[in-house]
Design a protein around this motif. Structure first.
Motif, PDB file in Angstrom:
ATOM      1  N   GLU A 346       0.830  -1.209   0.000  1.00 39.26           N
ATOM      2  CA  GLU A 346       0.000   0.000   0.000  1.00 39.26           C
ATOM      3  C   GLU A 346       0.865   1.259   0.000  1.00 39.26           C
ATOM      4  N   ALA A 347       1.973   1.230   0.749  1.00 33.52           N
ATOM      5  CA  ALA A 347       2.867   2.393   0.782  1.00 33.52           C
ATOM      6  C   ALA A 347       3.519   2.611  -0.587  1.00 33.52           C
ATOM      7  N   LEU A 348       3.960   1.521  -1.218  1.00 34.63           N
ATOM      8  CA  LEU A 348       4.572   1.640  -2.544  1.00 34.63           C
ATOM      9  C   LEU A 348       3.565   2.156  -3.562  1.00 34.63           C
ATOM     10  N   GLN A 349       2.313   1.719  -3.464  1.00 34.37           N
ATOM     11  CA  GLN A 349       1.289   2.186  -4.390  1.00 34.37           C
ATOM     12  C   GLN A 349       1.018   3.673  -4.196  1.00 34.37           C
ATOM     13  N   ALA A 350       0.975   4.110  -2.935  1.00 38.23           N
ATOM     14  CA  ALA A 350       0.746   5.532  -2.653  1.00 38.23           C
ATOM     15  C   ALA A 350       1.864   6.386  -3.234  1.00 38.23           C
ATOM     16  N   VAL A 367      10.821   9.820   2.656  1.00 28.02           N
ATOM     17  CA  VAL A 367      11.276   8.562   3.252  1.00 28.02           C
ATOM     18  C   VAL A 367      11.933   8.817   4.614  1.00 28.02           C
ATOM     19  N   GLU A 368      12.667   9.915   4.719  1.00 25.38           N
ATOM     20  CA  GLU A 368      13.295  10.233   6.007  1.00 25.38           C
ATOM     21  C   GLU A 368      12.233  10.408   7.093  1.00 25.38           C
ATOM     22  N   ARG A 369      11.153  11.114   6.751  1.00 22.51           N
ATOM     23  CA  ARG A 369      10.078  11.286   7.730  1.00 22.51           C
ATOM     24  C   ARG A 369       9.447   9.940   8.073  1.00 22.51           C
ATOM     25  N   GLN A 382       0.360   4.420   6.413  1.00 20.90           N
ATOM     26  CA  GLN A 382       0.060   5.425   7.426  1.00 20.90           C
ATOM     27  C   GLN A 382       1.314   6.145   7.931  1.00 20.90           C
ATOM     28  N   ASP A 383       2.486   5.590   7.641  1.00 20.69           N
ATOM     29  CA  ASP A 383       3.725   6.252   8.036  1.00 20.69           C
ATOM     30  C   ASP A 383       4.106   7.368   7.063  1.00 20.69           C
ATOM     31  N   VAL A 462       1.766  21.674   9.685  1.00 19.29           N
ATOM     32  CA  VAL A 462       2.491  20.741  10.543  1.00 19.29           C
ATOM     33  C   VAL A 462       2.350  19.348   9.953  1.00 19.29           C
ATOM     34  N   ARG A 463       3.480  18.711   9.668  1.00 21.20           N
ATOM     35  CA  ARG A 463       3.447  17.371   9.070  1.00 21.20           C
ATOM     36  C   ARG A 463       3.328  16.317  10.158  1.00 21.20           C
TER      37      ARG A 463
END
Length: 463
Positions: A346-350, A367-369, A382-383, A462-463
């Motif tokens: 899901e993260a790769l698709q996003a 990616v750092e965040r 969600q990350d 704010v992230r």
């Protein structure tokens, strides 16, 4: 290579004598009458060697040596003393002095000692530079990918790296132009020489000529000493001129002459100096359009465009997003003390659906965040920052790919695309407008105009 030597002595005549003797060997000499003055010079100038008297009023030689070893641990110091005893010599060497000379001294002996000290300094500088370049490549080397468009970039690097041809790197902000320039230098025939990078947009116009070519003491208000410019710093190596499209027209003629004749003239100094540099320029502007608008010299454009390398945006190499993200996660996770093994589907698709207006630089920040936020070894959707899910997915041409029909109002559709890009850039930059403008490759003035036109009100995000 020009070296800067600082002579510290409370006798002005001795300072003048040393300045004259060392100057004959091409050394640029700074002088100070006491230790406190010497420390001020060291803070303001790039000094390669200090020659200091042993006994001086106020801060004496031993005290100055101790301060230098604390603040500038790699700077060699030669101690002079008219009280030449074994005790003084041993003490100075134990405290970190490179060598000592006894007054009165022989000029030939002085030259030999100074040459050895400067050679030692050059070796230290080379080692520091190579370590820094190695660390930088290990941490953020983004020359990763197997897409057809990026393979063409790698083939171009391989073709030109051993030549001395001038190179023009073009592409959107954040596509890795400086990384490509460093790779060309690292794998070329000048790898053991300096790589000097200059951001032409980051230096005030009034200081840019002095920064590029150097200046003589007294050439203008504030020029309190001689300064070596970036062309001379890069002598024998590579000079990277980033944001070349922002260079003022008045300075472009001098850059053109430096490229054509390999000759520079420092500000306030009529003497010409030959330089041997390989120039790599980069821009996110369309220079041909700038030439047509009389904002960039046509002759300089063709002098720079000997070997052009266009860098694709991340949208044009979408298949490289996943391997780049994994690379950044591995490096940045280790830096943060975390073991990141990969990303969820899901993260790769996003990430694949997102337009990446800031290109590789934005991906690295994302990616750092995510590595900081992630609670496990796998980065989940969600990350990832929320702004990745706010904009509609687009392909490399900027057309929506979410299945909607072609819009009936083209102007409204284009405005929506523009608004999505700007909102994403603002989210990525935490609401800092200057940084957001840089992310999408436009000027701050143009960015402010678009905010007003699109009715976007900026608050700190704010992230």
């Amino acid at each position: 290579m020009t070296h800067n030597v600082l002579v510290v002595d409370d006798e002005p005549k001795l300072c003048d004598l040393l300045a004259s003797a060392l100057g004959q060997n091409g050394v640029c000499v700074f002088t100070a009458g006491n230790g406190l003055h010497a420390l001020k010079v060291l803070e303001a100038e790039d000094i390669d060697l200090v020659i200091s008297d042993w006994r001086m009023p106020g801060m004496d030689g031993p005290q100055l040596l101790a301060e230098i070893k604390t603040r500038f641990p790699h700077l060699p110091v030669i101690v002079m003393t008219a009280y030449s005893t074994v005790k003084n010599a041993v003490q100075s060497m134990r405290n970190g002095a490179f060598d000592y000379i006894a007054k009165p001294f022989d000029i030939d002996e002085l030259d030999i000692t100074v040459s050895k000290a400067l050679e030692f300094r050059d070796i230290l500088k080379d080692n520091q530079r190579m370590r820094a370049e190695l660390d930088e490549h290990q941490q953020i080397d983004s020359l990763i990918g197997d897409s057809p468009s990026f393979r063409r970039v790698l083939q171009a690097i391989d073709s030109v790296r051993e030549s001395n041809a001038t190179i023009l790197l073009t592409g959107e902000s954040g596509t890795g132009k400086e990384m490509v320039a460093r790779a060309i230098h690292k794998h070329g025939n000048r790898a053991d020489k300096p790589f000097v990078a200059v951001n032409c947009a980051a230096i005030p116009e009034g200081l840019l000529e002095s920064e590029m070519f150097g200046h003589r003491k007294g050439a203008f208000t504030g020029a309190t000493s001689d300064r070596v410019g970036r062309f001379q710093q890069a002598d024998g190596g590579t000079l990277f001129l980033d944001e070349i499209g922002e260079m003022p027209l008045a300075l472009q003629a001098k850059i053109l002459r430096a490229l054509q004749e390999r000759i520079i003239e420092p500000v306030g100094d009529p003497r010409e100096r030959k330089v041997d540099v390989r120039v790599i320029a980069a821009t996110n502007k369309n220079l041909l359009e700038a030439v047509a608008a009389k904002e960039f010299r046509e002759d300089l454009y063709y002098r720079l465009n000997v070997f052009p390398i266009p860098l694709p945006s991340l949208r044009e190499r979408a298949e490289d997003i996943a391997p780049l993200a994994r690379h950044f996660a591995h490096i940045l996770g280790a830096t943060a003390g975390k073991r990141i093994t990969g990303f969820s589907a899901e993260a790769l698709q996003a990430m694949a659906n997102y337009a990446w207006p800031g290109n590789i630089r934005e991906l690295q920040n994302c990616v750092e965040r995510a590595t900081i936020v992630a609670s496990g070894t796998v980065i989940e959707d969600q990350d990832l920052p929320a702004y990745l899910f706010a904009a509609r997915p687009v392909d490399s041409s900027g057309i929506f790919t979410d299945g909607n029909s072609v819009p009936s109002n083209l102007d409204a559709a284009l405005a929506e695309v523009e608004k999505n890009y700007i909102l994403a850039a603002l989210a990525q930059s935490n609401g800092v407008q200057a940084a957001a403008a840089q992310l999408i490759g436009i000027s701050e003035r143009s960015f402010w105009y678009r905010l007003k036109k699109l009715g976007i009100h900026v608050d700190k995000i704010v992230r």
